[in-house]
Design an enzyme around this catalytic site. Structure first.
Site, PDB file in Angstrom:
ATOM      1  N   GLU A 168       0.832  -1.213   0.000  1.00 20.94           N
ATOM      2  CA  GLU A 168       0.000   0.000   0.000  1.00 20.94           C
ATOM      3  C   GLU A 168       0.868   1.265   0.000  1.00 20.94           C
ATOM      4  O   GLU A 168       0.612   2.223   0.724  1.00 20.94           O
ATOM      5  CB  GLU A 168      -0.942   0.004   1.207  1.00 20.94           C
ATOM      6  CG  GLU A 168      -1.981  -1.091   1.154  1.00 20.94           C
ATOM      7  CD  GLU A 168      -2.972  -1.029   2.303  1.00 20.94           C
ATOM      8  OE1 GLU A 168      -4.165  -1.293   2.073  1.00 20.94           O
ATOM      9  OE2 GLU A 168      -2.551  -0.719   3.442  1.00 20.94           O
ATOM     10  N   GLU A 244      -7.115  -7.234  -0.813  1.00 23.34           N
ATOM     11  CA  GLU A 244      -7.699  -7.145   0.522  1.00 23.34           C
ATOM     12  C   GLU A 244      -9.169  -6.793   0.386  1.00 23.34           C
ATOM     13  O   GLU A 244      -9.520  -5.630   0.177  1.00 23.34           O
ATOM     14  CB  GLU A 244      -6.994  -6.080   1.387  1.00 23.34           C
ATOM     15  CG  GLU A 244      -5.602  -6.435   1.821  1.00 23.34           C
ATOM     16  CD  GLU A 244      -5.024  -5.410   2.788  1.00 23.34           C
ATOM     17  OE1 GLU A 244      -5.808  -4.603   3.341  1.00 23.34           O
ATOM     18  OE2 GLU A 244      -3.788  -5.413   2.981  1.00 23.34           O
TER      19      GLU A 244
END
Length: 597
Positions: A168, A244
């Protein structure tokens, strides 16, 4: 006579082609669930992985926590709860593939996002960018990691399908030189399965975190049609993956426990798989932030994460099925053409042990001095400066001379501070309630006049380093500066107290109520049955069972009970130590068969 046995290992090629993943030249969909091996006792790894497979998943995904694997620079640990090779081998035995996200940064609501605290000892080092000092340490760690992972790739006969580049990154920075250097380290260490990045579903995050020649996955918890349309714009004609899918969320101390409608969870997952997408459910099984390993967020205020990482996951913290588990199982079984009549692995067994008398007590501050390692320091420094990763730190100063009554100013408090003057508690500072950037997370307290000496003690608890966002590299634990009016105080005794030697705590057979205390009791238990310790009537501290720190409690909630996995227990004479830093009602604790989150 020498006999040589040749064992042929089946080697697969996993590839990313136009619109699909291919394994051994056959198209394959990845239906994965996240389980972090470091949040689950090893004795339960196989049980959790069996339940993952029984839910219709074919892959398990896990982060890796650099901070525990290299607790001191150059000293590595890959055994016990950190034996990732064993975790991966169990998955292989069960017929599951693996996705590994080794970092170096992982977020994961984990202390400092998985980065080791010792990085913060050098105030000139910059994290998560192409800083020379940082990259040297990253490379040393990743070389060790990939010496373990490389033989376990599907291309070498193992079961690892993919490896992530950083994590991320678009939520933090945009240093493409850094990302490319991470990628180069991975490739230079014999990793030949596909690499990927994963970022939130926004152009900003994808601009910062993606690489043009690395497969791109997205993270989100709803609206997959929009997310996949965005992915198509960035990487046309490539398979779509939600790395995710947030089926739930984590809790901070002081919040309500997060829940999510199971029907909505299953509906969103159905949209992903029916659209031909791949997914990783975060979390399939969250597990527990044992010890002091939970992280924190720091946006408008500092918010530490609770001990439980239940995360409203499909499999709850102690490994039992949830309504969402069954609904998602129906979706995946239908999509894969499997039979729902297949039996599920057993639910965990629970036990109610009842009341435990805490018959021994030790004074809190006496034990802090006994357990702490003493340092002499011109100025108060952070935990990281003294090589401390977790726990508490005590600053002690005797001011000598003739002084009138003045304000004592304490600056840069991270995170909870208890101030004693001449042995008496005069102030508690709580950064989660009082912390403000404009006053440098500090406070003041008036001290009396004196004409000989004044004893000042400042005990500080670190509640978890920030694991996400721009404040990560400034969240050093402890204090920065102390002054008496305008006079800065120097020449301190500092005691680092990581509580890794709690067996040295001293107890007596008398118990005083409502004082900060170390409390100890003993109990018998049934084997192979989990339980929960109910901290009602206690205020703030942590619990150690047979030498294992099961985590923090705080009367603020929402979490009231702490999970005790059965493998930590013996049949006779189990030891419980409660380190209560503020006070309690009665020296009795209950161990029960119900979890209050």
């Amino acid at each position: 006579m020498l006999i040589i046995l040749l064992i042929k290992v089946r080697v697969f090629m996993f590839e990313i082609r136009k619109d699909d993943f291919y394994l051994d030249n056959q198209p394959i969909k990845i239906y994965s669930g996240a389980i972090h091996y470091f949040r689950v006792v090893p004795e339960y790894w196989e049980d959790r992985l069996l339940k993952l497979k029984a839910a219709g998943f074919n892959t398990v995904e896990t982060y890796m926590c650099w901070n525990l694997h290299e607790p001191k620079e150059g000293e590595f640990c890959f055994d016990g709860m950190l034996d990732i090779a064993k975790f991966i081998s169990i998955a292989a035995k069960l017929g599951l593939y693996v996705i590994v996200r080794p970092g170096p940064y992982i977020c994961a609501e984990w202390d400092f996002g998985g980065l080791p605290a010792w990085l913060l000892a050098d105030k000139n080092l910059r994290i998560r960018c192409n800083n020379e000092k940082y990259m040297e340490k990253v490379e040393n760690y990743l070389k060790k990691v990939f010496s373990i992972l490389a033989p376990l790739q599907v291309s070498n006969g193992g079961n690892i399908l993919m490896i992530q580049v950083e994590n991320e990154y678009g939520s933090y920075g945009n240093d493409k030189i850094y990302l490319n250097n991470i990628k180069k380290i991975i490739l230079d260490n014999k990793i030949n399965v596909p690499l990927f990045t994963a970022d939130g579903n926004s152009n900003d995050m994808l601009s910062g975190g993606s690489l043009p020649d690395v497969y791109m996955a997205l993270n989100f918890g709803s609206n997959p049609i929009y997310a996949f349309s965005l992915a198509e714009k960035w990487q046309p004609n490539m398979p779509k993956t939600c790395m995710e899918f947030w089926c739930g969320w984590f809790d901070h101390w002081g919040e309500s426990h997060h829940k999510r409608n199971p029907t909505i969870v299953a509906s969103e997952i159905k949209k992903i798989v029916e659209s031909g997408g791949n997914l990783n459910v975060y979390m399939f099984h969250g597990g527990t932030n044992f010890n002091f390993w939970a992280g924190a967020n720091s946006f408008s205020k500092y918010m530490p994460t609770v001990t439980s990482y239940d995360d409203a996951a499909l499999l709850n913290e102690y490994g039992d099925y949830t309504p969402a588990y069954h609904k998602v199982r129906e979706v995946l079984y239908k999509k894969r053409g499997l039979s729902l009549s297949d039996p599920l692995p057993n639910s965990p067994q629970l036990q109610n042990i009842g009341s435990i008398q805490l018959s021994q007590r030790g004074d809190y501050f006496d034990n802090i001095y006994k357990l702490g390692v003493k340092h002499n320091s011109p100025a108060p420094e952070s935990m990281e400066y003294y090589g401390q990763n977790f726990g508490q730190i005590l600053y002690r100063k005797v001011v000598k001379g003739k002084y009138g009554s003045h304000m004592l100013y304490i600056e840069g408090v991270h995170d909870i501070a208890y101030v004693r003057v001449n042995g008496k508690l005069v102030k508690k500072y709580d950064r989660t309630k009082n912390g403000k950037r404009k006053n440098n997370d500090g406070f003041k307290v008036r001290v009396p006049s004196f004409d000989k000496e004044l004893l000042i003690e400042i005990l500080v608890e670190g509640m978890g380093r920030t694991n996400y966002g721009p404040d990560m590299e400034t969240d050093r634990k402890g204090i920065q500066k102390v002054r008496l009016d305008y006079q800065t105080l120097f020449d301190w005794e500092v005691y680092t107290v990581p509580f890794d030697n709690i067996e040295k705590a001293v107890f007596e057979n008398n118990v005083e109520v409502s004082k900060p205390s170390f409390l100890k009791g003993n109990f018998d238990a049934q084997l192979n049955k989990d339980c929960f310790i109910d901290m009602k009537g206690f205020k703030k501290g942590f619990v150690v069972i047979n030498g294992f720190n099961i985590g923090r409690y705080w009367s603020r909630g929402p979490q009231r009970t702490l999970y005790i996995p059965a493998p930590l227990l013996k049949e006779k004479d189990n030891e419980v130590i409660i380190v209560e830093q503020e006070g309690y009602k009665v020296p009795v604790v209950n161990i029960i068969d119900k979890h209050y989150l």
